[in-house]
Design a protein around this motif. Sequence first.
Motif, short mmCIF file in Angstrom:
data_model
loop_
_atom_site.label_atom_id
_atom_site.label_comp_id
_atom_site.label_asym_id
_atom_site.label_seq_id
_atom_site.Cartn_x
_atom_site.Cartn_y
_atom_site.Cartn_z
N PHE A 49 44.67 53.49 53.53
CA PHE A 49 43.31 53.35 52.96
C PHE A 49 43.26 52.14 52.05
N HIS A 50 44.37 51.40 51.97
CA HIS A 50 44.47 50.24 51.08
C HIS A 50 44.71 49.00 51.93
N SER A 51 44.32 47.86 51.36
CA SER A 51 44.46 46.60 52.08
C SER A 51 45.91 46.33 52.53
N GLY A 86 54.73 43.49 47.49
CA GLY A 86 53.45 43.04 46.92
C GLY A 86 52.72 44.19 46.27
N SER A 87 51.52 43.92 45.79
CA SER A 87 50.60 44.87 45.14
C SER A 87 50.89 45.09 43.66
N ALA A 88 52.08 44.73 43.20
CA ALA A 88 52.42 44.88 41.78
C ALA A 88 53.61 43.95 41.52
N LEU A 122 60.99 38.97 49.95
CA LEU A 122 59.93 37.95 49.96
C LEU A 122 58.73 38.54 49.21
N GLU A 123 58.44 38.00 48.04
CA GLU A 123 57.30 38.54 47.28
C GLU A 123 56.04 37.74 47.58
N ARG A 124 54.95 38.46 47.67
CA ARG A 124 53.66 37.81 47.92
C ARG A 124 52.60 38.44 47.00
N TYR A 125 51.46 37.79 46.91
CA TYR A 125 50.43 38.21 45.97
C TYR A 125 49.08 38.29 46.66
N GLY A 126 48.40 39.40 46.45
CA GLY A 126 47.08 39.53 47.03
C GLY A 126 46.26 40.52 46.25
N LEU A 127 45.03 40.68 46.67
CA LEU A 127 44.18 41.69 46.08
C LEU A 127 43.11 42.07 47.07
N THR A 128 42.52 43.23 46.85
CA THR A 128 41.55 43.75 47.81
C THR A 128 40.52 42.69 48.19
N GLU A 129 40.03 41.96 47.19
CA GLU A 129 38.96 41.00 47.46
C GLU A 129 39.43 39.74 48.17
N GLY A 133 41.06 37.64 37.90
CA GLY A 133 41.31 38.54 36.77
C GLY A 133 42.79 38.57 36.41
N ASP A 134 43.60 37.81 37.14
CA ASP A 134 45.03 37.70 36.81
C ASP A 134 45.26 36.35 36.13
N THR A 135 46.30 36.31 35.30
CA THR A 135 46.63 35.03 34.67
C THR A 135 47.99 34.55 35.20
N ALA A 147 44.13 39.66 32.91
CA ALA A 147 43.06 39.62 31.92
C ALA A 147 42.24 40.90 32.04
N LYS A 148 42.24 41.48 33.24
CA LYS A 148 41.46 42.70 33.44
C LYS A 148 42.25 43.90 32.92
N ASP A 149 41.48 44.91 32.53
CA ASP A 149 42.05 46.09 31.90
C ASP A 149 42.57 47.04 32.98
N TYR A 163 49.38 51.59 42.94
CA TYR A 163 47.96 51.97 42.93
C TYR A 163 47.28 51.44 41.68
N ASN A 164 46.06 50.94 41.87
CA ASN A 164 45.30 50.44 40.72
C ASN A 164 44.62 51.59 40.00
N VAL A 165 44.74 51.56 38.70
CA VAL A 165 44.09 52.59 37.89
C VAL A 165 43.29 51.86 36.83
P1 AMP Z 1 44.67 45.56 44.80
O1 AMP Z 1 43.25 45.14 44.74
O2 AMP Z 1 44.84 47.04 44.76
O3 AMP Z 1 45.42 44.95 45.94
O4 AMP Z 1 45.36 45.03 43.46
C1 AMP Z 1 45.36 43.69 43.16
C2 AMP Z 1 46.06 43.42 41.88
O5 AMP Z 1 47.43 43.77 41.98
C3 AMP Z 1 46.09 41.94 41.56
O6 AMP Z 1 44.90 41.50 40.96
C4 AMP Z 1 47.28 41.81 40.66
O7 AMP Z 1 46.94 42.18 39.32
C5 AMP Z 1 48.23 42.84 41.24
N1 AMP Z 1 49.24 42.27 42.15
C6 AMP Z 1 49.24 42.22 43.48
N2 AMP Z 1 50.35 41.63 43.96
C7 AMP Z 1 51.09 41.29 42.89
C8 AMP Z 1 52.35 40.65 42.71
N3 AMP Z 1 53.11 40.27 43.74
N4 AMP Z 1 52.77 40.44 41.44
C9 AMP Z 1 52.02 40.83 40.39
N5 AMP Z 1 50.84 41.45 40.48
C10 AMP Z 1 50.38 41.68 41.72
#
Ligand code: AMP
Length: 502
Positions: A207-209, A277-279, A298-305, A379-381, A396-398, A405-407
Amino acid sequence: MPKCNFYSLLEARVAAHASGVFIELETGEIYTAEWLDHLCGRYANALRLLGYAAGDRVAVQVEKSAHAFAIYLACLRAGLCYMPINIAYRSVELAYLLTDAQPALLLRELNAEALPDEAVPRTTKLLSFGIEGEGTFASLAEGLDTSFQTVEVAEAAPAALLYTSGTTGRPKGALISHGALSYTAQTLSKLWGFSSLDVLLHTLPIFHSHGLFISFNVALASGARLFLQSKFDAARVLAAIARSTVFMGVPTYYHRLIASPSLEPHVCRNMRLFISGSAPLSVSMHRDFEARTGHRILERYGLTEAMILCSNPLNGQRRAGSVGLPLPRVDLRIAGEQGEALCSGRIGMIEARGPALFSSYLNEQAPGEFTADGFFRTGDTGRLDEDGYLWITGRAKDLIISGGYNVYPAEIEAVIDEMPSVKEAAVVGAPHADFGECVVAFVIPADTRLPPSPDDVIQRVKQHLANYKVPKQVIVMDDFPRNAMGKVLKKELRIALADRSE
Ligand code: AMP
């Protein structure tokens, strides 16, 4: 019109190798690409029979299964917008999403918790959908034709609606286009060297990206086989890993794998790639995993949007602590307080533009998350180093990320604030060895002589919200530290918490 429907990726896979195994379960059951295509055809015909037309939304809160992938793809094939919902969500969480999204159809497990009438909009039809595809939706689909002319859609047409809580705690629905899904699946498949020889061990929720638009879609696009496990369990993963080549997980999974004495190089002998990823993945976890297995995660970075913005390279240097380089066609910049672009080495807000970005939030005309020139404020720095690698330094976001999981604290605060014994609640994240972070609630009692017990607070949250949002600790205080405007200083609450645990 070019073939823009994301479903064309399954059609291509069927054309290349219809009888090739696509999904394998732990029970040994196998499902071919052709099986999936036929089931999608039948489901798409059922959706049409129900009278749904392009753009209508289908909300789905079901367990992970091969059939659940079929309903996802059937919605896209029929030009409908797929809206996955966390299986752990309780009726309060569901009611908000359904009211906001007004889906035409809601599919839920056969034995799902009953919903109060007011939780489901009058125009939403409710049908059941089990892990074997059984239930009222299946009865409707039974006997229908397995062929279906895939609906032609524009690249920008919405394929999915995925909710991500806003900083205020009010969830926002991100509309994701067919084009964004196709770009992500094809780009990552190439970037990470996927082929039909790969077996992707899939333990993420769908149910998550991460589990759906990254893991499943990449396997779909590349012809890889999915070895499906219903959820992450370290022992089950270690039992299956010798027959797998790729694993995707969140840092909590890697933490649990490292904690297992069975994690040894020989069990990973066929693996070519571990992705996280995801955290944030800590540098120590990165190193420990390499020491134990010989594999650099291999670390990667993404977000739902934005699905995925950066990835460490498959063949180049994977830098521990960095989330890697921007994907092809992704513009990434670090912005200062006035929105000015900062040079490498300087820390600021991460902003991005590119083909994987969501189109808009549902029911929101001009979200403040976009800059005038079309960059999304994540919203990330972070900072970019001189080689263009991105290093995330904070948020930067709370936001609290617990087990991937995002809370959003505001959502939990609202639930606790409604207790008559509570005057005010403030929720923060605290470091947690396994989950990365966990939820801690501070409360001011309405009457100091009759404060709520921590258990009262925990039970209250449990009743209303998914389990991962339940506080691990509740601390009663007379008042909170505040700034001149009366705003709670959460940073100070976090410091107080750290002092207490010392
Ligand atoms: P979501 O929308 O549930 O995928 O969460 C996205 C948020 O997860 C991002 O805005 C980041 O704050 C965090 N995030 C995702 N991947 C990473 C990563 N590899 N390292 C640090 N934070 C991450």
